[in-house]
Motif scaffolding. Sequence first.
Motif, PDB file in Angstrom:
ATOM      1  N   ILE A  13       0.842  -1.196   0.000  1.00 41.05           N
ATOM      2  CA  ILE A  13       0.000   0.000   0.000  1.00 41.05           C
ATOM      3  C   ILE A  13       0.880   1.249   0.000  1.00 41.05           C
ATOM      4  O   ILE A  13       1.733   1.419   0.872  1.00 41.05           O
ATOM      5  N   ARG A  14       0.658   2.104  -0.978  1.00 41.39           N
ATOM      6  CA  ARG A  14       1.331   3.415  -1.040  1.00 41.39           C
ATOM      7  C   ARG A  14       0.321   4.437  -0.541  1.00 41.39           C
ATOM      8  O   ARG A  14      -0.598   4.815  -1.261  1.00 41.39           O
ATOM      9  N   PHE A  15       0.504   4.867   0.693  1.00 43.26           N
ATOM     10  CA  PHE A  15      -0.485   5.704   1.371  1.00 43.26           C
ATOM     11  C   PHE A  15       0.043   7.128   1.497  1.00 43.26           C
ATOM     12  O   PHE A  15       1.137   7.350   2.001  1.00 43.26           O
ATOM     13  N   GLY A  16      -0.765   8.097   1.065  1.00 49.69           N
ATOM     14  CA  GLY A  16      -0.391   9.486   1.270  1.00 49.69           C
ATOM     15  C   GLY A  16      -0.949  10.398   0.195  1.00 49.69           C
ATOM     16  O   GLY A  16      -1.243   9.970  -0.929  1.00 49.69           O
ATOM     17  N   GLU A  22       2.181   8.183  -8.537  1.00 50.13           N
ATOM     18  CA  GLU A  22       3.023   6.988  -8.608  1.00 50.13           C
ATOM     19  C   GLU A  22       2.328   5.845  -9.347  1.00 50.13           C
ATOM     20  O   GLU A  22       2.741   4.690  -9.223  1.00 50.13           O
ATOM     21  N   ILE A  23       1.308   6.156 -10.147  1.00 47.45           N
ATOM     22  CA  ILE A  23       0.580   5.102 -10.838  1.00 47.45           C
ATOM     23  C   ILE A  23       1.489   4.327 -11.788  1.00 47.45           C
ATOM     24  O   ILE A  23       1.354   3.104 -11.936  1.00 47.45           O
ATOM     25  N   GLY A  24       2.424   5.021 -12.413  1.00 46.27           N
ATOM     26  CA  GLY A  24       3.364   4.346 -13.306  1.00 46.27           C
ATOM     27  C   GLY A  24       4.228   3.334 -12.575  1.00 46.27           C
ATOM     28  O   GLY A  24       4.259   2.142 -12.935  1.00 46.27           O
ATOM     29  N   PRO A  25       4.972   3.768 -11.535  1.00 45.18           N
ATOM     30  CA  PRO A  25       5.763   2.813 -10.753  1.00 45.18           C
ATOM     31  C   PRO A  25       4.924   1.717 -10.110  1.00 45.18           C
ATOM     32  O   PRO A  25       5.373   0.572  -9.987  1.00 45.18           O
ATOM     33  N   ALA A  26       3.694   2.037  -9.704  1.00 49.29           N
ATOM     34  CA  ALA A  26       2.835   1.021  -9.094  1.00 49.29           C
ATOM     35  C   ALA A  26       2.494  -0.074 -10.101  1.00 49.29           C
ATOM     36  O   ALA A  26       2.526  -1.276  -9.775  1.00 49.29           O
ATOM     37  N   CYS A  27       2.168   0.323 -11.323  1.00 50.95           N
ATOM     38  CA  CYS A  27       1.888  -0.670 -12.361  1.00 50.95           C
ATOM     39  C   CYS A  27       3.140  -1.492 -12.671  1.00 50.95           C
ATOM     40  O   CYS A  27       3.059  -2.719 -12.861  1.00 50.95           O
ATOM     41  N   ALA A  28       4.281  -0.840 -12.710  1.00 53.01           N
ATOM     42  CA  ALA A  28       5.530  -1.565 -12.977  1.00 53.01           C
ATOM     43  C   ALA A  28       5.786  -2.602 -11.887  1.00 53.01           C
ATOM     44  O   ALA A  28       6.178  -3.740 -12.164  1.00 53.01           O
ATOM     45  N   ALA A  29       5.539  -2.218 -10.635  1.00 57.27           N
ATOM     46  CA  ALA A  29       5.746  -3.142  -9.521  1.00 57.27           C
ATOM     47  C   ALA A  29       4.800  -4.341  -9.605  1.00 57.27           C
ATOM     48  O   ALA A  29       5.138  -5.446  -9.161  1.00 57.27           O
ATOM     49  N   ALA A  59       3.267   7.848 -18.405  1.00 60.99           N
ATOM     50  CA  ALA A  59       4.122   6.734 -17.993  1.00 60.99           C
ATOM     51  C   ALA A  59       4.228   5.652 -19.071  1.00 60.99           C
ATOM     52  O   ALA A  59       4.837   4.598 -18.832  1.00 60.99           O
ATOM     53  N   GLY A  60       3.623   5.906 -20.241  1.00 57.70           N
ATOM     54  CA  GLY A  60       3.687   4.940 -21.328  1.00 57.70           C
ATOM     55  C   GLY A  60       2.719   3.782 -21.178  1.00 57.70           C
ATOM     56  O   GLY A  60       2.911   2.725 -21.784  1.00 57.70           O
ATOM     57  N   LEU A  61       1.650   3.981 -20.389  1.00 56.95           N
ATOM     58  CA  LEU A  61       0.705   2.911 -20.108  1.00 56.95           C
ATOM     59  C   LEU A  61      -0.574   3.007 -20.942  1.00 56.95           C
ATOM     60  O   LEU A  61      -1.467   2.174 -20.791  1.00 56.95           O
ATOM     61  N   GLY A  62      -0.669   4.022 -21.823  1.00 52.35           N
ATOM     62  CA  GLY A  62      -1.874   4.206 -22.608  1.00 52.35           C
ATOM     63  C   GLY A  62      -2.990   4.862 -21.811  1.00 52.35           C
ATOM     64  O   GLY A  62      -2.787   5.306 -20.666  1.00 52.35           O
TER      65      GLY A  62
END
Length: 382
Positions: A13-16, A22-29, A59-62
Motif C-alpha cells: 500500500i502506497r499511502f499518502g 506513482e501510478i506508473g511505478p505502481a503498475c511496474a511493480a 508513464a507509457g501505459l496508454g
Amino acid sequence: MTFAANWSYPTAIRFGAGRIEEIGPACAAAGISAPLLVTDRGLASLPITAATLDLMEAAGLGRGIFSEVDPNPNEKNLSAGVEAFLDGRHDGVIAFGGGSGLDLGKMVAFMAGQTRPVWDFEDVGDWWTRADAAAIAPIVAVPTTAGTGSEVGRASVITNSRTHVKKIIFHPKVLPAVVICDPELTVGMPPAITAGTGMDAFAHCLEAYCSPHYHPMSQGIALEGMRLVREYLPRAYADGTDLEARAQMMSAAAMGATAFQKGLGAIHALSHPVGAIYNTHHGTTNAVVMPAVLKMNRPEVEARLARAAAYLGLEGGFDGFFQWVMDLRHELSIPQTLGALGVGRDRIDEMVPMALSDPSCGGNPVPLTRANLRALFEETIG
C-alpha cells in the motif's frame, strides 16, 4: 504528523496525499505494462479520472478505460469489461473508484482468463480452487471513497441481474498487488456519500469486532478502525477538504475490510438483498439497519461492546455505545428507516431467504433464522 507511508499488510500500500502520481511505478511493480482502468460511469467524466489517465499516458501505459459499471455491478457489466480487456490486449487492471469500480475491476482481471462462468467461483467451500490461478491478471487498486475497503479485499460482490441476488466471488489472487491510497482523491465526495461510505467502514469494523469467530488480529484492527471513525467521520462530513480526516477515514476503510476476514453479520445480510432489489447505497443501507441489529444481538455482544465503549471514550457500556451510534446517524443525516430509501414491505418474503443464504449470516453473534430476519426487515422498513 505526516500521513504518508508504505505498508505491506495486507498487501503493498502506497499511502499518502498526491501518491496517485506513482501510478506508473505502481503498475511496474505489479508487472503491468498495458492496463485497463475500470471505473464507474459517474467517475469516468470527473477531473480525478482524467488526471489519472494523463498520468498513465505519461508513464507509457496508454489511456485504456472501461466505465460501463452500475452502482451494484452485475455479470452483464463484467462480460462487457472482459470484452474490453481482451479487445484492448491489456495485461492488467487499474481498479479505480468506490466499491462498484473496485469490485468490477477486480473481477475483470479475474475472469479475463477463465473458461467457467463467474457463478462457479462463489465464496462457497473451496469453489475458488476451480479457477485457473495462473490466468488471473494483476491488479492495482485506487480507492476514491473511504468505505468498502475493496482495495484490500480478496473478493468482489457481483449482483445476478436475473435473480437480483448478490454473490461474493472469492479468490486469494484477487487481492490487488499494489494499492494507492491517496486521500486527495476523496476530497470531492459530497457529504451524503462521505456519510454512507464512512458508515460502511464502521459497519465492517463493528460486525468483525462482534463476530464470534476467533481472529485476534482482526479484533484489534476492528477496534482501532471504530476509533478512527468516531474521531474523523464527523470531521470529514462537516468539511470535505479536511485532509487529515479524509486520510484517517481512508485508513479506517482499509482496516474494516481487513478485519472482516473474521466475519460479518446481520447488518450485511439485510443490506445485500435490499441493495440488489432496490439499488440502495450499500453503506447508507448498513447505517439504517444497524440499530435494529445491535438491539437483537445485545445478549451476545453487551460485554464486548462495553469494552469497545471504554476504548472509544464512551460512558455507559453498551447503552452508551448504542446512543453514540444513534447520535452519529443523526449527525450524518442517515434516514431513519429503509422505507425512507424506497424499500417496501411487499418484498419481505423475497428478501428473507436471500438474507438467510447470504454468507454474512455465519458471522452474526445470534444465529439468524427466517423468523428473526423477518422481524428485522419489518422493524427497519418501518
